[in-house]
Design a protein around this motif. Structure first.
Motif, mmCIF file in Angstrom:
data_model
loop_
_atom_site.group_PDB
_atom_site.id
_atom_site.type_symbol
_atom_site.label_atom_id
_atom_site.label_comp_id
_atom_site.label_asym_id
_atom_site.label_seq_id
_atom_site.Cartn_x
_atom_site.Cartn_y
_atom_site.Cartn_z
ATOM 1 N N GLY A 61 35.819 18.180 59.271
ATOM 2 C CA GLY A 61 35.453 16.814 58.925
ATOM 3 C C GLY A 61 34.457 16.721 57.797
ATOM 4 N N ASP A 67 35.007 8.457 69.149
ATOM 5 C CA ASP A 67 35.461 8.892 67.829
ATOM 6 C C ASP A 67 36.531 7.961 67.270
ATOM 7 N N SER A 68 37.341 7.382 68.139
ATOM 8 C CA SER A 68 38.406 6.488 67.665
ATOM 9 C C SER A 68 37.847 5.210 67.065
ATOM 10 N N ARG A 84 34.374 11.338 74.574
ATOM 11 C CA ARG A 84 34.259 11.522 73.130
ATOM 12 C C ARG A 84 35.453 10.988 72.337
ATOM 13 N N PRO A 85 36.699 11.220 72.779
ATOM 14 C CA PRO A 85 37.815 10.667 71.990
ATOM 15 C C PRO A 85 37.726 9.160 71.808
ATOM 16 N N HIS A 119 28.853 18.222 71.211
ATOM 17 C CA HIS A 119 30.291 18.170 70.967
ATOM 18 C C HIS A 119 31.002 18.955 72.072
ATOM 19 N N PRO A 155 43.196 13.373 69.727
ATOM 20 C CA PRO A 155 42.759 12.056 69.256
ATOM 21 C C PRO A 155 43.276 10.944 70.162
ATOM 22 N N ARG A 173 35.325 5.107 65.012
ATOM 23 C CA ARG A 173 34.640 5.388 63.752
ATOM 24 C C ARG A 173 35.224 4.635 62.553
ATOM 25 N N VAL A 208 28.864 17.976 62.429
ATOM 26 C CA VAL A 208 30.275 17.602 62.333
ATOM 27 C C VAL A 208 31.058 18.894 62.084
ATOM 28 N N ARG A 233 26.994 9.254 69.476
ATOM 29 C CA ARG A 233 27.764 9.275 68.227
ATOM 30 C C ARG A 233 27.381 10.466 67.353
ATOM 31 N N HIS A 234 26.094 10.782 67.254
ATOM 32 C CA HIS A 234 25.621 11.890 66.409
ATOM 33 C C HIS A 234 25.278 13.056 67.334
ATOM 34 N N ARG A 235 26.222 13.981 67.469
ATOM 35 C CA ARG A 235 26.156 14.993 68.519
ATOM 36 C C ARG A 235 25.744 16.365 67.983
#
Length: 902
Positions: A69, A281-282, A277-278, A237, A244, A284, A65, A314-316
């Protein structure tokens, strides 16, 4: 005889990331609430904060991350980034990926700081042992039996044990018993064998653990194999993340409808941003709610069919890690397989492993990288599960909880047992990353301390009662306004406020003392944030602001919460907001707010107010101040801004008669002398004050600047030079923002008007005494104006362009005034004098929006005069000088006019 009860005791079992974050929140929340607490940390490891995840010293092992973050605080996102900047990485940004070892150091240091700040309220013990069982104790408490034979009785316990250990249930029996099988790769010494060997290695699992180990074990001549049922490595990532994206409206619904909605959302993200990715991430902030809305059957279906796909996206991986992985795969030193291990046998000191895809691998070592197991089988959890005090969570993942509290076999949450992070996976699904754990830690701290807060002192209990009752029970500031703190902190705050109003040194130290005495004193934190933001005080502004906001939520009255909101808006660049004016309308006696609102010498003021509006604001608050010297000094300053110089002088003298140290009154009188052209009288009077009462002024350099302005106007180069070296030389005498505003602008004005005898000091000395962020990313338009002047004087065109770019993305005043000002100054540096003159002339009517006084903004007019003469527009320069001489007499301006070609 009064019974003395021991402080409430909280035991935190585990001092990895989850335990450390919980301990930090408990310390700081208890300190803010002035709630006595005994905190006991149980963990055998030598250092708090590292746990399994952050003990690795391999610099290739990075957080997955970005630093922005990974703050310990959910409401203070830049905390970790600022820590890195202070600890040897000054250029790091929130988008960078720090090493995991550095993050462990950050957790440990943040906990240490929290413990120090909580001294006197919280006692902390660290027991380097394990808890092996937990039973009920009298009084609704719990008893922890420790591995060293001891016992600990606590009022509540937080089980921050981290993920369950891998079960290796996938491994054939012959493999599980082999000495060449590494079941727990992160345990101490686990990789010594594979690390010293050159034989090939098989990693079972292709997640983030496998990625880290693949890089650690990579070396020429070795192939690292990785196998999983999906054969998918984590996605990287984005190198340049897109902005966002708002989350879609996802109501609690069936898995099939939810699946379709998410895929549509991802498609929109790809069309809009060119990246999936956006969209992911939105989701989350909504993941836990959506997970809870699914039936047990739907959750199982999701884990079976989408679990691997979710985890890999999700876990990049950090971009640098992804690049390293790509290199080793291209070099064929990393091979990824799809399948599972079906059999294994030792042969000639090696392992022969057969995969379900039919492939046979000859490797020296097999390492379990499948990640955490589903069930907790360590002694502590075993005792809780066996006794029914805990039960497995949904799908057998973790344990069953309700808002972090353990549920027993009857579905009740009566015991004071809590957990967070990985044990809540069955309940929340996404719960193992720092952004989720820090929120849970903050919520747990509030939950654990809430019953104790009801027994706080009367000060806290009455903080939201009527103003009349508050003022009679709480200490007050110097103007009769009640303060939500105790007497000692209030005394320190009054001292700081008095120094701010007088423009005297020491306010920052006084406010810092107030919050050290009472960490939950919102006004003290807000005042510190304000001084750091607008006055260049040595304050961690985001930290002070976050503390003010937390404290205001917990223990403040309406006036204090309103003032914290005002400071929040100013720090975030919302200077044009009406919050400050509304605050003063409701609380006219708030002297600190009034000082902030009126642009004089201490603060930049409300830039949307013109002179008449500012005057009406001061006049409206007049009854609440009843002729107080501070209010009179502000009125004097505004009268001189109106041009009512005689009246301003009388008011300034009246204020000084009541308080000779009133810096605002002195400042008003300095402007009266300058604007009326009384340069000799102004020079002599102000020089005497600077040498006497002014010795303790926080902005003493600014008063010296005013004396130098008189000397400049009197065309006395020798006096200007002497004063510069004695009272205005950057680095040696003046530093920070004052070096820009006072030293830099004076040197530029002397240079423009040929008012310096001998070699001019270098503008680089000024730049060197100011932090680069202040020069290129200033928080206020007023500072930005003077940064532009200093950069122009130094001829630093690239920095001037960077300042312009910052201004274009800042508030309205910087975008509409400072950015074009930078363009005009850049034209001057490039000797495009016609363009410079045109740009500067167009800005004069709107220049007052940057704040400050007319005398300070005059530096732009003098730059325009220089540009006009350099462009050969002498008639325009003559007209400008005539206008200036009509306003006030100045021998220097007469010399400049006489020197113009006819």
């Amino acid at each position: 005889m009064t019974e003395v009860r021991e402080p409430h005791t909280v035991a935190v079992v585990g001092a990895g990331a989850a335990g450390t974050l919980t301990a930090i929140q408990l310390c700081e929340t208890a300190a803010r609430r002035r709630t006595p607490l005994a905190l006991v940390l149980l963990d055998p490891s030598p250092e708090a904060g590292r746990g399994t995840a952050y003990a690795t010293r391999d610099p290739r092992h990075r957080l997955n991350v970005p630093a922005g973050g990974m703050s310990c605080y959910p409401d203070e996102p830049g905390h970790f980034t600022r820590w890195l900047c202070r600890h040897g990485e000054p250029t790091v940004t929130g988008a960078d990926f720090a090493t995991r070892y550095r993050y462990g150091a950050y957790l440990a240091d943040t906990l240490a700081q929290a413990i120090v700040r909580a001294q006197g309220t919280v006692t902390v013990r660290r027991l380097r042992t394990r808890a092996e069982s937990c039973t009920d104790a009298p009084g609704g408490r719990v008893c922890l039996r420790l591995a060293d034979g001891g016992e600990l009785t606590a009022d509540s316990a937080v089980l921050a044990t981290g993920p369950a250990a891998p079960s290796a249930g996938w491994a054939p029996p012959a493999l599980r018993t082999s000495p060449r099988f590494v079941a727990e790769p992160w345990s101490t010494g686990a990789l010594e064998g594979p690390g010293s060997d050159t034989a090939d290695v098989l990693l079972v699992g292709t997640g983030l653990t496998a990625v880290d180990l693949a890089l650690t074990l990579d070396r020429p001549g070795r192939t690292v194999h990785a196998v999983s049922r999906s054969g998918l490595l984590p996605q990287p990532h984005a190198l340049n993340p897109a902005g966002p994206m708002p989350a879609p409206d996802l109501d609690d619904t069936s898995l099939n409808r939810l699946r379709r909605a998410v895929y549509r959302h991802i498609s929109r993200s790809v069309r809009t941003h060119g990246d999936w990715r956006p969209a992911l991430d939105s989701l989350r902030p909504h993941t836990a709610r959506l997970w809870r809305s699914l039936t047990p059957e739907e959750r199982a279906e999701f884990v079976t069919h989408e679990g691997s796909l979710w985890n890999t996206h999700r876990h990049r991986m950090p971009p640098a890690t992804a690049e390293s992985v790509s290199r080793v795969r291209t070099a064929r030193r990393l091979a990824v397989h799809t399948g599972a291990v079906t059999s294994a046998a030792e042969r000639d000191g090696r392992l022969v492993v057969t995969l379900s895809n039919g492939r046979t691998l000859h490797v020296g070592w097999v390492i379990d990288c499948t990640g955490p197991g589903r069930r907790f089988d360590d002694p502590l959890w075993g005792s809780l599960l066996a006794s029914g005090a805990a039960v497995p969570g949904p799908l057998g993942m973790g344990v069953a909880t309700r808002e972090g509290r353990l549920l027993d076999a009857a579905g009740r949450s009566e015991r004071p047992l809590f957990t967070l992070g990985a044990p809540r996976r069955g309940e929340l699904w996404e719960t193992t990353a720092i952004p989720e754990i820090r929120v849970q830690a903050a919520e747990l701290a509030g939950q654990l301390l809430a019953p104790l807060s009801r027994t706080l002192s009367r000060t806290s209990r009455t903080s939201r009662s009527s103003p009349t009752s508050r003022s009679s029970r709480r200490p007050v500031d110097g103007h009769g306004l009640a303060l939500s703190t105790h007497a000692e902190a209030a005394a320190a705050y009054r001292s700081g406020l008095d120094r701010v109003l007088k423009v005297r040194a020491g306010a920052e130290d006084a406010f810092a003392r107030a919050v050290a005495l009472d960490p939950g004193f919102a006004l003290g934190h807000a005042a510190l944030a304000l001084l750091g933001h607008e006055c260049g005080a040595d304050v961690d502004v985001p930290r002070a602001l976050a503390e003010a906001q937390r404290s205001a939520r917990e223990r403040s009255d309406e006036r204090e919460r309103s003032f914290v909101e005002v400071v929040t808006r100013r720090v975030h660049g919302d200077l044009g907001d009406t919050a400050l004016v509304r605050h003063l309308g409701a609380h006219p006696a708030d002297a600190l707010a009034l000082a902030v609102a009126v642009p004089t010498i201490a603060f930049s003021g409300v830039t949307d107010l013109d002179d008449e509006q500012a005057l009406r604001l001061v006049e409206k608050t007049s009854p609440a101040h009843d002729g107080h010297w501070f209010h009179t000094s502000l009125l004097a300053f505004l009268r001189q801004e109106q041009g009512r110089l005689h009246e301003a002088g009388e008011l300034a003298h009246r204020a000084l008669a009541a308080e000779p140290a009133s810096g605002h009154a002195v400042h008003a009188l300095a402007h009266v002398h300058y604007e009326s052209g009384a340069h000799v009288a102004g020079r002599d009077w102000l020089d005497g004050w600077v040498s006497g009462q002014g010795r303790g002024a926080v902005h003493r350099a600014h008063f010296s600047w005013h004396v130098a302005l008189h000397e400049l106007a009197l065309d006395d180069p020798a006096a200007v030079r002497r004063r510069w070296f004695a009272q205005l030389a950057p680095g040696r005498v003046v530093t920070g923002v004052r070096a820009l505003v006072d030293s830099g602008s004076l040197l530029w004005r002397a240079r423009l008007s040929d008012s310096w005898r001998g070699e001019l000091p270098s503008a680089g000395d000024i730049l060197a005494s100011v932090e680069r962020d202040v020069l290129e990313r200033p928080a206020t338009a007023f500072t930005a104006l003077h940064a532009a002047v200093a950069l122009t004087a130094a001829g630093d065109l690239p920095a001037l362009h960077r300042l312009r770019d910052h201004a274009l993305g800042a508030d309205d005043v910087q975008r509409e005034v400072v950015a074009p000002l930078c363009e005009a100054f850049a034209a001057l540096v490039e000797e495009r004098f016609h363009d410079a003159a045109h740009g500067l002339d167009a800005l004069l009517p709107v220049l007052r929006r940057v704040g400050g006084s007319a005398a300070q903004r005059e530096v732009v007019e003098e730059t325009l005069l220089y540009a006009l003469v350099s462009a050969g527009r002498c008639d325009a320069a003559r007209r400008l000088l005539d206008e200036r001489l009509e306003r006030k007499h100045a021998p220097r301006d007469r010399r400049l006019r006489a020197g113009l070609p006819v």
